[in-house]
Structure formats: C-alpha cells, structure tokens
Design an enzyme around this catalytic site. Structure first.
Site, PDB file in Angstrom:
ATOM      1  N   ARG A  31       0.845  -1.196   0.000  1.00 37.16           N
ATOM      2  CA  ARG A  31       0.000   0.000   0.000  1.00 37.16           C
ATOM      3  C   ARG A  31       0.879   1.243   0.000  1.00 37.16           C
ATOM      4  O   ARG A  31       0.904   2.005  -0.954  1.00 37.16           O
ATOM      5  CB  ARG A  31      -0.964  -0.021   1.194  1.00 37.16           C
ATOM      6  CG  ARG A  31      -2.161   0.939   1.026  1.00 37.16           C
ATOM      7  CD  ARG A  31      -1.810   2.393   1.346  1.00 37.16           C
ATOM      8  NE  ARG A  31      -1.271   2.538   2.689  1.00 37.16           N
ATOM      9  CZ  ARG A  31      -0.688   3.641   3.122  1.00 37.16           C
ATOM     10  NH1 ARG A  31      -0.544   4.694   2.328  1.00 37.16           N
ATOM     11  NH2 ARG A  31      -0.205   3.715   4.349  1.00 37.16           N
ATOM     12  N   ASP A  32       1.659   1.448   1.064  1.00 35.33           N
ATOM     13  CA  ASP A  32       2.553   2.609   1.090  1.00 35.33           C
ATOM     14  C   ASP A  32       3.599   2.483  -0.010  1.00 35.33           C
ATOM     15  O   ASP A  32       3.998   3.473  -0.635  1.00 35.33           O
ATOM     16  CB  ASP A  32       3.225   2.730   2.459  1.00 35.33           C
ATOM     17  CG  ASP A  32       3.409   4.171   2.904  1.00 35.33           C
ATOM     18  OD1 ASP A  32       3.866   4.988   2.081  1.00 35.33           O
ATOM     19  OD2 ASP A  32       3.098   4.494   4.059  1.00 35.33           O
ATOM     20  N   HIS A  35       3.100   4.109  -3.521  1.00 33.07           N
ATOM     21  CA  HIS A  35       3.556   5.468  -3.846  1.00 33.07           C
ATOM     22  C   HIS A  35       4.908   5.416  -4.556  1.00 33.07           C
ATOM     23  O   HIS A  35       5.124   6.063  -5.581  1.00 33.07           O
ATOM     24  CB  HIS A  35       3.690   6.301  -2.568  1.00 33.07           C
ATOM     25  CG  HIS A  35       2.404   6.642  -1.904  1.00 33.07           C
ATOM     26  ND1 HIS A  35       1.438   7.414  -2.509  1.00 33.07           N
ATOM     27  CD2 HIS A  35       1.922   6.330  -0.670  1.00 33.07           C
ATOM     28  CE1 HIS A  35       0.414   7.568  -1.675  1.00 33.07           C
ATOM     29  NE2 HIS A  35       0.683   6.910  -0.563  1.00 33.07           N
ATOM     30  N   SER A 185       3.136  10.843   9.091  1.00 28.67           N
ATOM     31  CA  SER A 185       3.088  10.831   7.626  1.00 28.67           C
ATOM     32  C   SER A 185       4.299  11.483   6.984  1.00 28.67           C
ATOM     33  O   SER A 185       4.676  11.136   5.865  1.00 28.67           O
ATOM     34  CB  SER A 185       1.828  11.557   7.144  1.00 28.67           C
ATOM     35  OG  SER A 185       0.690  11.137   7.837  1.00 28.67           O
ATOM     36  N   HIS A 214       2.628   4.451  12.987  1.00 29.14           N
ATOM     37  CA  HIS A 214       3.054   4.308  11.589  1.00 29.14           C
ATOM     38  C   HIS A 214       4.132   5.352  11.337  1.00 29.14           C
ATOM     39  O   HIS A 214       3.864   6.553  11.392  1.00 29.14           O
ATOM     40  CB  HIS A 214       1.849   4.538  10.675  1.00 29.14           C
ATOM     41  CG  HIS A 214       2.163   4.556   9.205  1.00 29.14           C
ATOM     42  ND1 HIS A 214       1.911   3.477   8.371  1.00 29.14           N
ATOM     43  CD2 HIS A 214       2.678   5.530   8.401  1.00 29.14           C
ATOM     44  CE1 HIS A 214       2.254   3.794   7.128  1.00 29.14           C
ATOM     45  NE2 HIS A 214       2.729   5.030   7.127  1.00 29.14           N
ATOM     46  N   HIS A 216       7.808   6.884   9.215  1.00 26.56           N
ATOM     47  CA  HIS A 216       8.560   6.992   7.966  1.00 26.56           C
ATOM     48  C   HIS A 216      10.015   7.295   8.282  1.00 26.56           C
ATOM     49  O   HIS A 216      10.356   7.773   9.367  1.00 26.56           O
ATOM     50  CB  HIS A 216       7.968   8.078   7.061  1.00 26.56           C
ATOM     51  CG  HIS A 216       6.773   7.620   6.283  1.00 26.56           C
ATOM     52  ND1 HIS A 216       6.867   7.080   5.018  1.00 26.56           N
ATOM     53  CD2 HIS A 216       5.458   7.592   6.606  1.00 26.56           C
ATOM     54  CE1 HIS A 216       5.658   6.749   4.587  1.00 26.56           C
ATOM     55  NE2 HIS A 216       4.780   7.050   5.534  1.00 26.56           N
ATOM     56  N   TYR A 305       4.139  15.759   3.842  1.00 25.59           N
ATOM     57  CA  TYR A 305       3.495  14.456   3.628  1.00 25.59           C
ATOM     58  C   TYR A 305       4.348  13.627   2.664  1.00 25.59           C
ATOM     59  O   TYR A 305       4.684  14.067   1.567  1.00 25.59           O
ATOM     60  CB  TYR A 305       2.111  14.712   3.039  1.00 25.59           C
ATOM     61  CG  TYR A 305       1.150  13.560   3.060  1.00 25.59           C
ATOM     62  CD1 TYR A 305       0.537  13.160   4.243  1.00 25.59           C
ATOM     63  CD2 TYR A 305       0.808  12.895   1.889  1.00 25.59           C
ATOM     64  CE1 TYR A 305      -0.380  12.124   4.263  1.00 25.59           C
ATOM     65  CE2 TYR A 305      -0.106  11.853   1.895  1.00 25.59           C
ATOM     66  CZ  TYR A 305      -0.694  11.472   3.090  1.00 25.59           C
ATOM     67  OH  TYR A 305      -1.603  10.442   3.095  1.00 25.59           O
TER      68      TYR A 305
END
Length: 359
Positions: A31-32, A35, A185, A214, A216, A305
């Site tokens: 899913r991520d 991108h 995010s 979550h 990054h 983001y």
C-alpha cells in the site's frame, strides 16, 4: 494464526491478536509502497510478496492503492492493476495473514469498503487528517456493522499537540475504531515526540481501543520511533519490508523484527525469513531503493506528507524547478495529503522568481 484457540481479543472484541504477541506488525509494502512504485504493482508481484510475507509470519498485510480505496485517479496516479483485484489475489494467496485495506473518506466510498470486504479484506483502516477524525464516523460505523476489524489513522500527527491528538483519537474510538494510530506521515517526529503522543492517546483510550504507530524514514528514525511507541504503550506497529514506502520509506520490517527480537518484544515474525523475503522477493519488485536523500530529508525536516515526493519530482522536471525547493515550500505552507496539485502553483511561483532574478 487466526484460529479461535490462538487469538486473544484485547480491549475490544474482534481484534486479531495472538496471545503470544506483544505487538502486532502490519506490513504496508503493498500500500505505502504503491507510492514509490507509482501504483504499478502487477498481479505476479503481489502474489509473490504476499506469499513471502505470510511465510515469514507477518500477521497483517495491507493492500491498496497508495492513497487508499478509490485512489486510482488523475490527481493521485492511476493503478496498473485495479486495487480490488489485488486485494482479492492477496486474500487468496495468504494462508495465515489477514488482508487489510486503507480508505480515506472523500477519496474512497462506503461501497468501496463493501467491495473490498467481498474480495477478502478483513481489516478496514480509515485515515483522516489528524484534526478531522469526525469525517470517519459513518465509515467506522459501516465497517463494524459488517464485522470488519477497524483501525484509524490520524495522519500528519506531528502537526498538533499530544493532548489535541488524544481528543481526536477519542472521536474515532467512540465511532467504533478498535485501534487508533499515531501516523507520522512526514517522518517528522523525533523520539519523545512519538512517545508523548502515543502515551497521550493510550491514556485517553484506556481499554476502549488499542494504539498503533506508523512511521517513515525521512529523518532516519523509523525504527527508533517505533521502539519509542511500543515503550509508550502501542500494541500495533506498521512497517514496510525493505522500507518500500513513500518518501524514504517506512520503518523496514526486517530491521524492526531484528530489534524487537533483541529487546524481547514478541511479534510472531521470523527474523531470518523476513530478511530473506526483503532481499529475494520485495527488492526485485521495487523500481529503486527508498533513499534517505536530500528530498526525503527535506520532507522530514519541513514536515511534508511523504507521498508528495514523486509528485514533486515530476513537477520539478516539468517546470525546471528543483524538487527539494518545491518540498521545502510545501512544508512552509503546511500542505497536507490531497493538496499535491498545489505543487504546480509552487513550481510556477519559483519559476517566476527565478526569471525575475535572471536565473
């Protein structure tokens, strides 16, 4: 793994959580990672990745367009393979893992949720900006009515205080959300910033819902921040094998598991198997490694983001403007997910400034 004898229900009935786990890990490579791959996953890639992750013991695998159900569009980018087909394929491939899907109210619809469930998705993850939890209420209601497990995403959590974030988490929990995630995010949170937010949400929700995190890698802290989250009370943690996600990617699952093993946090995932999956199955499906380069660092530093990265690169090439300048200015303007089109305005603005300065 998902049988009645091995599954313990914690806090809220219906949460898939084995009694042997301290933390439930969700892999969001499909899913991520969409991108990073510009939403070009093939059926064969999804089948291979799901099989490898499932074989390593990953309990939850998220599969959707990068921007969630219904995200295949001109604004966000069109999918090579329809996401509903990929969800169905993932559910057919997995033996033990549950298949999760993401939806953003206003991008996806309630009908999309129903279709995803029909295709084998069993965990519905609903994401809103961190100040707009109220727009998720009807979607959580539908998901719970249909027997789906629910997860809430409070995106861009770095932009508001822990106290305000906790109040937004309460809105989601009262609507039927069984686990509320603090979502970094932009990869902008640093250690205590994660711990303080997770602790505030844990204190607010108590036994009403679990709390997740979550992260990054835009400042290189995805794993460290996840450890802080667990120590502050998080019971669910996201990562992407091989960091396959937006920006510099997500916390790499294989590294998370290695660290969790070292500090005694049980996940049910085999370190060697997930390391093999990362190297031999996930890496070949990636268009390139997710890099902690200048663009990614600017996003983490400026609070942008993570999915803006590919859009900024594309608009930068189109208008002859460095992507890192676009990203920095996007951070100054506090743009959020869904405002990617404003990068065009920023590019034109910088173009005019450069022309005026004779550049």
């Amino acid at each position: 793994m998902g049988s009645d004898t091995s599954t313990q229900l914690l806090g809220t009935d219906g949460i898939f959580f084995d009694a042997a786990w301290d933390v439930r890990v969700t892999d969001t490579s499909l899913r991520d990672g969409s991108h990073h791959k510009r939403h070009q996953f093939t059926a064969d890639e999804v089948r291979a990745i799901v099989a490898a992750l499932d074989g390593a013991g990953v309990p939850v695998i998220e599969v959707t367009h990068g921007d969630g159900l219904g995200g295949s569009s001109f604004n966000y980018g069109f999918s090579k393979t329809p996401e509903q087909e990929l969800i169905k394929l993932a559910a057919q491939t997995a033996t033990n893992a549950k298949i999760a899907f993401l939806m953003l109210p206003g991008v996806g619809t309630k009908e999309d949720i129903i279709e995803a469930q029909g295709n084998g998705g069993s965990i519905c993850r609903i994401a809103t900006h961190c100040t707009e939890a109220d727009v998720s209420i009807q979607h959580f209601g539908l998901a719970r009515e249909r027997g789906l497990e629910t997860v809430g995403f409070l995106m861009m959590s770095h932009t508001i205080s822990p106290e305000k974030l906790a109040k937004q988490a309460r809105i989601m929990a009262d609507a039927g959300c069984q686990c509320v995630y603090v979502v970094d995010s932009a990869g902008a949170l640093v250690l205590d910033g994660v711990a303080d937010r997770v602790a505030a949400v844990v204190a607010e929700l108590g036994s009403d819902a679990q709390v997740g995190f979550h992260g990054h890698e835009n400042l290189g802290l995805g794993v460290a921040n996840s450890i802080e989250a667990v120590r502050a009370g998080a019971k669910q943690i996201d990562g992407s094998t091989r960091r396959f996600g937006a920006g510099a990617g997500n916390a790499p699952v294989e590294a998370l598991i290695g660290v969790f093993d070292k500090i005694g946090v049980k996940t049910g995932i085999d370190f060697f198997d997930i390391a093999d999956a990362a190297e031999e199955v996930v890496a070949p499906a990636m268009p390139a490694e997710c890099l902690l380069d200048r663009n990614a660092l600017i996003m983490g530093y400026s609070g942008v983001y993570s999915s803006f990265l590919k859009h900024a690169i594309r608009q930068g090439e189109r208008y002859g403007v460095p992507a890192h300048q676009l990203l920095h200015r996007a951070g100054e303007r506090k743009l959020i997910g869904g405002q990617e089109d404003q990068l065009i305005d920023i590019a034109l603005e910088i173009q005019r400034e450069n022309a005026a300065n004779g550049q």
